[in-house]
Scaffold this motif. Structure first.
Motif, short mmCIF file in Angstrom:
data_model
loop_
_atom_site.label_atom_id
_atom_site.label_comp_id
_atom_site.label_asym_id
_atom_site.label_seq_id
_atom_site.Cartn_x
_atom_site.Cartn_y
_atom_site.Cartn_z
N LEU A 35 -11.37 -74.02 24.84
CA LEU A 35 -11.06 -73.55 23.42
C LEU A 35 -11.90 -74.74 22.53
O LEU A 35 -12.40 -73.97 21.51
CB LEU A 35 -9.81 -73.82 23.20
CG LEU A 35 -8.67 -72.58 23.83
CD1 LEU A 35 -7.27 -73.15 23.81
CD2 LEU A 35 -9.26 -71.32 23.32
N TYR A 36 -12.30 -75.96 22.68
CA TYR A 36 -12.83 -76.76 22.00
C TYR A 36 -14.26 -76.35 21.98
O TYR A 36 -14.73 -76.30 20.62
CB TYR A 36 -12.60 -78.19 22.65
CG TYR A 36 -13.68 -79.08 21.99
CD1 TYR A 36 -13.37 -79.50 20.44
CD2 TYR A 36 -14.85 -79.45 22.25
CE1 TYR A 36 -13.97 -80.56 19.69
CE2 TYR A 36 -15.87 -80.13 21.63
CZ TYR A 36 -15.40 -80.74 20.25
OH TYR A 36 -16.10 -81.43 19.51
N GLN A 37 -14.74 -75.78 22.83
CA GLN A 37 -16.28 -75.43 22.99
C GLN A 37 -16.28 -74.04 22.10
O GLN A 37 -17.31 -74.21 21.17
CB GLN A 37 -16.80 -75.10 24.23
CG GLN A 37 -16.74 -76.50 25.00
CD GLN A 37 -17.16 -76.08 26.53
OE1 GLN A 37 -16.96 -75.19 27.08
NE2 GLN A 37 -17.91 -77.32 27.04
N LEU A 38 -15.33 -73.22 22.22
CA LEU A 38 -15.48 -72.24 21.29
C LEU A 38 -15.27 -72.32 19.98
O LEU A 38 -15.96 -71.77 19.01
CB LEU A 38 -14.30 -70.85 21.77
CG LEU A 38 -14.47 -70.19 23.04
CD1 LEU A 38 -13.01 -69.61 23.38
CD2 LEU A 38 -15.55 -69.16 22.87
N SER A 39 -14.33 -73.10 19.47
CA SER A 39 -14.22 -73.74 18.20
C SER A 39 -15.33 -74.18 17.54
O SER A 39 -15.60 -74.09 16.51
CB SER A 39 -13.06 -74.54 17.93
OG SER A 39 -13.24 -76.02 18.45
N GLU A 40 -16.41 -74.88 18.50
CA GLU A 40 -17.63 -75.61 17.72
C GLU A 40 -18.78 -74.38 18.06
O GLU A 40 -19.66 -74.86 17.64
CB GLU A 40 -17.90 -76.62 18.94
CG GLU A 40 -17.04 -77.99 18.72
CD GLU A 40 -17.15 -78.35 17.44
OE1 GLU A 40 -17.96 -78.56 16.58
OE2 GLU A 40 -15.81 -78.74 16.83
N GLY A 41 -18.38 -73.07 18.48
CA GLY A 41 -19.44 -72.18 18.41
C GLY A 41 -20.30 -71.93 19.61
O GLY A 41 -21.23 -71.35 19.76
N ASN A 42 -19.75 -72.63 20.54
CA ASN A 42 -20.47 -72.53 22.09
C ASN A 42 -19.81 -71.36 22.87
O ASN A 42 -18.71 -71.64 23.38
CB ASN A 42 -20.21 -73.86 22.81
CG ASN A 42 -20.95 -73.91 24.05
OD1 ASN A 42 -21.46 -72.77 24.57
ND2 ASN A 42 -21.05 -75.17 24.58
#
Length: 71
Positions: A35-42
């Motif tokens: 989820l963190y990676q998704l929120s950063e656009g990854n």
């Protein structure tokens, strides 16, 4: 940065929180990291598998419910 919102049903319950709390600590850490990676656009670790189709359909229905109630 991408904003990730948590879905709450009509009674204000979080389907995600209920599911997340049932995970063991290793799985929960992996989900939190994703989820963190998704929120950063990854989006590099996002894949759709056939067995996930039911979960995707449920998520779409919850999204439609959210959109209807948002108006």
């Amino acid at each position: 940065m991408i904003r990730i919102l948590e879905y709450l049903d009509r009674e204000g319950r979080s389907v995600y929180a209920k599911w997340f709390e049932s995970l063991n600590h290793v799985a929960a850490a992996k989900i939190a990291t994703a989820l963190y990676q998704l929120s950063e656009g990854n989006f590099s670790n996002v894949n759709t598998k056939q067995r996930q189709q039911a979960a995707i359909a449920a998520a779409l229905e919850r999204w439609r419910d959210y959109q209807r109630r948002k108006k």
